[in-house]
Design a protein around this motif. Structure first.
Motif, PDB file in Angstrom:
ATOM      1  N   ASP A 272      -9.325  -9.642   3.893  1.00  2.00           N
ATOM      2  CA  ASP A 272      -9.431  -8.348   4.574  1.00  2.00           C
ATOM      3  C   ASP A 272      -8.774  -8.438   5.953  1.00  2.00           C
ATOM      4  N   ARG A 273      -7.461  -8.529   5.968  1.00  2.00           N
ATOM      5  CA  ARG A 273      -6.753  -8.699   7.232  1.00  2.00           C
ATOM      6  C   ARG A 273      -6.785  -7.444   8.098  1.00  2.00           C
TER       7      ARG A 273
ATOM      8  N   GLU B 104      -3.717  -6.274   0.031  1.00  2.00           N
ATOM      9  CA  GLU B 104      -4.411  -7.455   0.549  1.00  2.00           C
ATOM     10  C   GLU B 104      -4.901  -8.342  -0.595  1.00  2.00           C
TER      11      GLU B 104
END
Length: 294
Positions: free
Chosen positions: A168-169, A179
């Motif tokens: 979960d950038r 993602e």
């Protein structure tokens, strides 16, 4: 007189020929137009209401698309662009990306059918509120089950949460499709450098670029099995922390930087998961990748 008569005859011929040439060179008036026929009132009314002639068609018959067909075409083009972009960013083929997209969609749909599952609060990201997160995605609970059941990652809650954060950038509490694919690329097929960076990110609990004594103590304390006979179980953990620093702290500043970690893992690959499991088991990884080829 005969000679004079000949002269007069020549002059008259010359003059008559000049008059004929002048008459032939003069512009002739245009012929009169035929009288215009008047239309009856009924015919004039019909002509006023007659439809305008259709413009010349620029498209061939069958080229016209309904709004629904055009929307499907636009979505198809958009999906193709996303797949092309992901193919350049990851270690997956087009077929594998399409298969991963289907897996992702099934996970999201199954979660939606079972009703909303409350997200586990992040250890270091307490400000995220589930009620402001919109759109589809994988939350922590679904992702945790996936790690445990599919990738055989059995580890502590703090590491589970950090692995989730590595995917979960965007830091919104949900893992989006892009993602998901990019995260699995490094998770399953990452190079030595990518896996090293992934593990360091997981262990760097406060994301300050270093693994401190406190972070190592927290990670090792949760992963070690404590014996009831130990008077001070934390003493053994502190000893392990000091041992890790002596082994991995190359510049002797009392903490492990990324360069320290990289050098340690290069010298001793087993140190990649020195502070807890954060990567999938090899057999589970191969089994999952084989399903993408079907």
């Amino acid at each position: 007189m005969r000679g004079g008569g000949a002269l007069l005859k020549s002059v008259s011929l010359f003059l008559s020929s000049g008059r004929r040439a002048s008459r032939s060179a003069a512009p002739q008036p245009p012929p009169p137009s035929p009288p215009r026929k008047q239309q009856s009132p009924s015919k004039r009314a019909s002509a006023a209401h007659a439809p305008a002639p259709a413009p010349a068609a620029n498209k061939k018959m069958g080229d016209e698309k309904s709004p629904a067909q055009q929307a499907i075409l636009n979505n198809t083009k958009s999906s193709a662009k996303i797949i092309d972009s992901l193919k350049k960013q990851t270690h997956f083929s087009r077929q594998e990306i399409e298969a991963l997209s289907k897996v992702y969609k099934k996970l999201v749909e199954s979660h939606s059918l079972n009703g909303p599952v409350p997200a586990t609060p992040a250890v270091h990201i307490s400000s995220i509120q589930a009620n402001i997160v919109k759109g589809e995605g994988l939350d922590r609970m679904v992702f945790r089950e996936l790690l445990h059941n599919t990738f055989d990652v059995v580890t502590e809650e703090v590491l589970m949460d950090r692995i989730f954060c590595a995917f979960d950038r965007c830091n919104v509490g949900l893992i989006r499709l892009e993602e998901w694919v990019c995260g699995l690329s490094g998770f399953l097929r990452g190079s030595h450098e990518e896996r090293t960076a992934f593990a360091f990110f997981v262990y760097d609990l406060n994301s300050d670029g270093f693994i401190s004594r406190e972070e190592m103590f927290h990670l090792l304390r949760n992963s070690l099995v404590k014996s009831p006979q130990d008077e001070d179980p934390d003493e053994g953990v502190r000893d392990l922390v000091e041992l890790a620093l002596r082994k991995m702290d190359y510049d002797r500043d009392g903490k492990i930087s990324f360069q320290d970690f990289k050098n340690s893992v290069t010298d001793e690959p087993l140190l990649l998961e020195a502070f807890g499991q954060c990567l999938p088991a090899d057999t589970a990884c191969q089994t999952f990748l084989s399903t993408l080829q079907c």
